[in-house]
Write a protein that holds these residues in place. Structure first.
Motif, PDB file in Angstrom:
ATOM      1  N   PRO A 284       6.550  25.947  19.241  1.00 54.04           N
ATOM      2  CA  PRO A 284       6.955  26.441  18.018  1.00 54.04           C
ATOM      3  C   PRO A 284       7.989  25.835  17.057  1.00 54.04           C
ATOM      4  N   GLU A 285       9.038  25.710  17.695  1.00 51.27           N
ATOM      5  CA  GLU A 285      10.391  25.356  16.962  1.00 51.27           C
ATOM      6  C   GLU A 285      10.045  23.904  16.392  1.00 51.27           C
ATOM      7  N   ASN A 286       9.556  22.983  17.128  1.00 48.67           N
ATOM      8  CA  ASN A 286       9.004  21.878  16.507  1.00 48.67           C
ATOM      9  C   ASN A 286       8.232  21.963  15.313  1.00 48.67           C
ATOM     10  N   ILE A 287       7.238  22.750  15.650  1.00 50.98           N
ATOM     11  CA  ILE A 287       6.370  23.070  14.267  1.00 50.98           C
ATOM     12  C   ILE A 287       7.091  23.504  13.132  1.00 50.98           C
ATOM     13  N   GLN A 288       7.790  24.620  13.470  1.00 49.34           N
ATOM     14  CA  GLN A 288       8.799  25.135  11.900  1.00 49.34           C
ATOM     15  C   GLN A 288       9.664  24.034  11.611  1.00 49.34           C
ATOM     16  N   LYS A 289      10.285  23.166  12.510  1.00 47.27           N
ATOM     17  CA  LYS A 289      11.135  22.135  11.921  1.00 47.27           C
ATOM     18  C   LYS A 289      10.273  21.030  11.176  1.00 47.27           C
ATOM     19  N   SER A 290       8.999  20.780  11.685  1.00 53.72           N
ATOM     20  CA  SER A 290       8.285  19.870  10.856  1.00 53.72           C
ATOM     21  C   SER A 290       8.008  20.339   9.468  1.00 53.72           C
ATOM     22  N   ILE A 291       7.622  21.661   9.544  1.00 56.13           N
ATOM     23  CA  ILE A 291       7.153  22.292   8.082  1.00 56.13           C
ATOM     24  C   ILE A 291       8.642  22.188   7.233  1.00 56.13           C
ATOM     25  N   ASP A 292       9.820  22.463   7.805  1.00 56.51           N
ATOM     26  CA  ASP A 292      11.100  22.356   7.086  1.00 56.51           C
ATOM     27  C   ASP A 292      11.342  20.987   6.609  1.00 56.51           C
ATOM     28  N   VAL A 293      11.137  20.029   7.519  1.00 56.18           N
ATOM     29  CA  VAL A 293      11.696  18.916   6.931  1.00 56.18           C
ATOM     30  C   VAL A 293      10.558  18.283   6.080  1.00 56.18           C
ATOM     31  N   ILE A 294       9.302  18.619   6.056  1.00 59.66           N
ATOM     32  CA  ILE A 294       8.477  17.989   4.869  1.00 59.66           C
ATOM     33  C   ILE A 294       8.688  18.781   3.531  1.00 59.66           C
ATOM     34  N   LYS A 295       9.001  20.081   3.856  1.00 57.43           N
ATOM     35  CA  LYS A 295       9.429  20.992   2.599  1.00 57.43           C
ATOM     36  C   LYS A 295      10.422  20.414   1.704  1.00 57.43           C
ATOM     37  N   LYS A 296      11.403  20.039   2.704  1.00 60.25           N
ATOM     38  CA  LYS A 296      12.810  19.546   2.038  1.00 60.25           C
ATOM     39  C   LYS A 296      12.392  18.185   1.463  1.00 60.25           C
TER      40      LYS A 296
ATOM     41  N   TYR B 126       0.805  -1.215  -0.099  1.00 60.20           N
ATOM     42  CA  TYR B 126      -0.135  -0.139  -0.021  1.00 60.20           C
ATOM     43  C   TYR B 126       1.123   1.300   0.019  1.00 60.20           C
ATOM     44  N   LEU B 127       0.177   2.158  -0.593  1.00 58.40           N
ATOM     45  CA  LEU B 127       0.847   3.674  -0.415  1.00 58.40           C
ATOM     46  C   LEU B 127       0.531   4.181   1.036  1.00 58.40           C
ATOM     47  N   VAL B 128       1.291   4.918   1.615  1.00 62.05           N
ATOM     48  CA  VAL B 128       0.812   5.347   3.040  1.00 62.05           C
ATOM     49  C   VAL B 128       0.655   6.926   3.241  1.00 62.05           C
ATOM     50  N   LYS B 129      -0.459   7.476   3.690  1.00 55.53           N
ATOM     51  CA  LYS B 129      -0.333   8.800   4.060  1.00 55.53           C
ATOM     52  C   LYS B 129      -0.582   9.143   5.291  1.00 55.53           C
ATOM     53  N   LEU B 130       0.289   9.953   6.149  1.00 59.39           N
ATOM     54  CA  LEU B 130       0.279  10.400   7.351  1.00 59.39           C
ATOM     55  C   LEU B 130      -0.291  11.753   7.672  1.00 59.39           C
ATOM     56  N   ASP B 131      -1.461  11.892   8.407  1.00 64.26           N
ATOM     57  CA  ASP B 131      -1.802  13.197   8.705  1.00 64.26           C
ATOM     58  C   ASP B 131      -1.411  13.574  10.360  1.00 64.26           C
ATOM     59  N   THR B 132      -0.750  14.534  10.423  1.00 61.86           N
ATOM     60  CA  THR B 132      -0.136  14.907  11.446  1.00 61.86           C
ATOM     61  C   THR B 132      -0.039  16.568  12.002  1.00 61.86           C
ATOM     62  N   ASN B 133      -0.108  16.728  13.363  1.00 57.94           N
ATOM     63  CA  ASN B 133      -0.153  18.100  13.699  1.00 57.94           C
ATOM     64  C   ASN B 133       1.424  18.956  13.686  1.00 57.94           C
ATOM     65  N   GLY B 134       2.436  18.106  13.434  1.00 59.79           N
ATOM     66  CA  GLY B 134       3.808  18.515  13.027  1.00 59.79           C
ATOM     67  C   GLY B 134       4.387  18.647  14.578  1.00 59.79           C
ATOM     68  N   SER B 135       4.048  18.106  15.622  1.00 63.26           N
ATOM     69  CA  SER B 135       4.475  18.169  16.942  1.00 63.26           C
ATOM     70  C   SER B 135       5.707  17.479  17.323  1.00 63.26           C
ATOM     71  N   LYS B 136       5.995  16.517  16.333  1.00 63.55           N
ATOM     72  CA  LYS B 136       6.995  15.684  16.305  1.00 63.55           C
ATOM     73  C   LYS B 136       7.873  15.275  15.102  1.00 63.55           C
ATOM     74  N   PRO B 137       8.936  16.440  15.030  1.00 59.93           N
ATOM     75  CA  PRO B 137       9.532  16.419  13.727  1.00 59.93           C
ATOM     76  C   PRO B 137      10.480  15.396  13.609  1.00 59.93           C
TER      77      PRO B 137
ATOM     78  N   LEU C  62       8.882  12.434  12.240  1.00 54.22           N
ATOM     79  CA  LEU C  62       8.564  12.709  10.611  1.00 54.22           C
ATOM     80  C   LEU C  62       9.752  12.424   9.850  1.00 54.22           C
ATOM     81  N   GLU C  63      11.007  12.995  10.571  1.00 51.39           N
ATOM     82  CA  GLU C  63      12.143  13.126   9.813  1.00 51.39           C
ATOM     83  C   GLU C  63      12.707  11.672   9.468  1.00 51.39           C
ATOM     84  N   GLN C  64      12.454  10.781  10.545  1.00 52.42           N
ATOM     85  CA  GLN C  64      13.052   9.412  10.569  1.00 52.42           C
ATOM     86  C   GLN C  64      12.156   8.571   9.430  1.00 52.42           C
TER      87      GLN C  64
END
Ligand code: SF4
Length: 230
Positions: free
Chosen positions: A140-152, A93-104, A107-109
């Protein structure tokens, strides 16, 4: 995995794909507009599904579904999320994850291990209003980190905000847009008063119309060159 819900068929939760949706139990946020109190509030917790039933279902439907959406609650709080996704991948299967971004870091792993095919991250508010909108002391640092990790990453992704009139105005949406950056899929979702919500007082208060949300979306997407999908 603490799984408290399984939607066996969906045409809307994974854009362009036929999916099933797994709902994990437990969340570190308390968004007043949340529609899933049974996944968030310990005193309202729904019963858990036995994991073997979930895997039997995945096995049975492998020729009928394209993907599995993992949502919550907040899935990245689950200690065995990575192993769970590895098992899902064995079914093809393909996998889609929905997240609030609090655990960058989670996500990164998952991105590094190529376990995800789509990520949808909620951005609740500009940082000066985050605690108010997510209902807890946020990081907020974790939220921003998640945004950056996803964008990269090279993974298809969407950033999303649920817009509640009591909390967010147009200038807030512009501020969130700046956090996300241009040329990212950033979608607004109007708060839906129907059904169960964490803070039932919100049902009584005037909300934006769908037309207003649609106009906000148009204005904040003006500079983008990519289409916006829900
Ligand atoms: S809406 Fe907020 S409280 Fe509800 S599951 Fe999502 S992050 Fe948790």
């Amino acid at each position: 995995m603490k799984i408290a819900g399984l939607q066996k068929f969906s045409l809307i939760d994974y854009p362009g794909k036929i999916s099933a949706v797994v709902f994990t139990r437990g969340c570190n946020f308390r968004c007043p507009f949340c529609h899933n109190p049974e996944l968030v509030l310990p005193e309202s917790y729904a019963e858990l599904y036995p994991p073997e039933k979930i895997f039997q279902f995945f096995d049975k439907r492998r020729n009928q579904l394209d993907g599995i959406v993992i949502t919550g609650g907040e899935p990245t709080l689950q200690d065995d999320l990575i192993d769970f996704v590895k098992e899902i991948k064995k079914f093809g299967y393909l996998v889609k994850l929905d997240t609030n971004g609090s655990k960058p870091d989670v996500l990164e792993q998952m991105i590094c291990e190529k376990l995800l095919d789509y990520i949808s991250m909620d951005i609740k508010a500009p940082f000066d209003k985050y605690d108010l909108v997510c209902g807890v002391k946020s990081n907020p640092e974790n939220i921003q980190k998640s945004i950056d990790v996803i964008k990269k990453s090279d993974i298809v992704h969407t950033f999303r905000t649920t817009v509640v009139k009591q909390f967010l105005d147009y200038s807030d949406l512009i501020a969130i847009r700046e956090l996300v950056g241009d040329n990212q899929k950033y979608v607004l979702q109007n708060f839906n008063k129907s059904g169960k919500i964490l803070n039932s007082k919100l049902k009584e208060i005037e909300q934006y119309t769908d037309m207003e949300i649609s106009n906000f979306q148009k204005f904040i997407s003006e500079k983008d060159t990519i289409p916006h999908i829900q």
